[in-house]
Design a protein around this motif. Structure first.
Motif, short mmCIF file in Angstrom:
data_model
loop_
_atom_site.label_atom_id
_atom_site.label_comp_id
_atom_site.label_asym_id
_atom_site.label_seq_id
_atom_site.Cartn_x
_atom_site.Cartn_y
_atom_site.Cartn_z
N SER A 6 0.84 -1.21 -0.03
CA SER A 6 0.00 0.09 -0.13
C SER A 6 0.96 1.46 -0.01
CB SER A 6 -0.80 0.02 1.19
OG SER A 6 -0.15 -0.12 2.43
N SER A 8 0.51 5.99 -0.74
CA SER A 8 -0.44 7.00 -0.86
C SER A 8 -0.09 7.78 -2.25
CB SER A 8 -0.11 8.11 0.42
OG SER A 8 -0.28 7.43 1.53
N ASN A 10 -2.16 10.87 -4.80
CA ASN A 10 -3.56 11.75 -5.42
C ASN A 10 -3.07 12.24 -6.72
OD1 ASN A 10 -1.31 13.59 -5.24
ND2 ASN A 10 -1.87 14.46 -3.13
N ASN A 70 2.30 18.88 -1.63
CA ASN A 70 1.93 17.51 -1.09
C ASN A 70 1.50 16.76 -2.40
OD1 ASN A 70 1.63 15.74 1.11
ND2 ASN A 70 -0.44 16.28 1.27
N LYS A 72 1.46 13.62 -4.63
CA LYS A 72 1.80 12.38 -4.55
C LYS A 72 1.56 11.66 -5.76
CE LYS A 72 0.90 12.44 0.38
NZ LYS A 72 0.18 11.89 1.56
N GLU A 115 7.37 6.81 -0.93
CA GLU A 115 5.87 6.36 -1.60
C GLU A 115 5.71 6.49 -3.07
OE1 GLU A 115 2.86 5.98 0.23
OE2 GLU A 115 3.85 5.80 2.10
N GLY A 170 -6.62 -0.77 -3.73
CA GLY A 170 -5.33 0.11 -3.21
C GLY A 170 -4.24 -0.82 -3.06
N LYS A 261 10.40 4.76 5.89
CA LYS A 261 9.01 3.98 5.73
C LYS A 261 9.17 2.52 6.30
CE LYS A 261 5.92 2.36 1.95
NZ LYS A 261 4.67 3.20 2.53
#
Length: 282
Positions: A6, A8, A10, A70, A72, A115, A170, A261
């Motif tokens: 998984s 993140s 956007n 921000n 992603k 990420e 996801g 991470k």
């Protein structure tokens, strides 16, 4: 052993660089991604690159917006690729080498705290992983690309299968299952686990372990440590602790290679994996 797939996101950023005689694959991929990102309410941007300078500047812009806004993104390279040469700029036949691309992506992934997911429908793009070493931060959390040539007909089916599965569940592993017959999957956590397992197997087990202990003792004595029974006993105790894998070893690479991470794996899990392999070999 279960790895966390998984992450993140956007946004999806499509980067293309067609040759003058390319067909309509890029147009169809662009339309598919616009439809998918609209349905899932994601940011979408398509950059058609016509020079090395534009490519380098645009990658810098991505990092800027990651830090300042921000952002992603999943970065998707739809370009031609050369096995040794790297990504091709279609109009000029210039190349972005795999090593140069790796360094550029590493900077973005550092900003994203591991990420970054990279997708490539360029031929031979999985060769990028040859530039990775666990002594440097991973250039991406994951990479999905091919070792081989990528057929145009397959790309037409790629986007809807992969991205719909990714956004529905996801989960990169589930999404990769949709296209695994043509695309390989790099996972930074798996890379670290395998690398440490190999290190432990070749340096901390059996004859290799004993040879390493004796080598360290010899270096200590040649460096001025007094060679007495008591000092040898103490040296062996210290060296045994030194070469025994511990959680600190894993944490150090989690902080550096995985850029902090966290992973659901302990050093005991890795040692158990190694011991199982060692018994099978023995």
């Amino acid at each position: 052993m279960q790895f966390d797939s998984s992450f993140s996101m956007n946004a999806i950023i499509l980067i293309t660089s067609d040759r003058p005689d390319d067909g309509g694959v890029t147009k169809r991929l662009d339309e598919d991604l616009r439809t998918i990102t609209t349905a899932y309410e994601l940011i979408y941007y398509h950059e058609a690159v016509s020079s090395r300078e534009q490519f380098i500047q645009f990658m810098g812009n991505i990092n800027f917006f990651v830090v300042s806004n921000n952002l992603k993104p999943v970065i998707h390279f739809h370009m031609h690729g050369g096995s040794e040469l790297g990504l091709e700029i279609g109009n000029t036949r210039e190349y972005i080498s795999w090593s140069e691309l790796t360094e550029t992506l590493r900077q973005i992934n550092i900003s994203m705290l591991n990420e970054l997911c990279v997708i490539s429908t360029a031929c031979y793009a999985f060769n990028m992983i040859n530039e990775i070493t666990i002594t440097q931060p991973s250039p991406y959390f994951s990479l999905i690309a091919s070792h081989n040539e990528v057929k145009y007909g397959y790309i037409d089916d790629f986007a809807s299968k992969f991205y719909n599965a990714l956004l529905k569940y996801g989960d990169l592993i589930i999404a990769h299952d949709e296209i695994k017959d043509a695309f390989d999957f790099y996972h930074s956590e798996k890379m670290l686990t395998i690398s440490l397992a190999k290190y432990i197997l070749h340096n901390c087990k059996g004859k290799q372990k004993q040879m390493r202990k004796e080598e360290l003792i010899s270096k200590a004595i040649s460096g001025g440590v007094i060679d007495t029974p008591d000092s040898l006993k103490e040296m062996r105790r210290v060296i045994k602790e030194y070469i025994t894998p511990n959680q600190e070893l894993l944490n150090r690479y989690v902080d550096s290679f995985l850029i902090g991470k966290k992973i659901p794996i302990t050093i005991d899990d890795i040692v158990s994996l190694v011991e199982g392999s060692y018994r099978l070999r023995g």
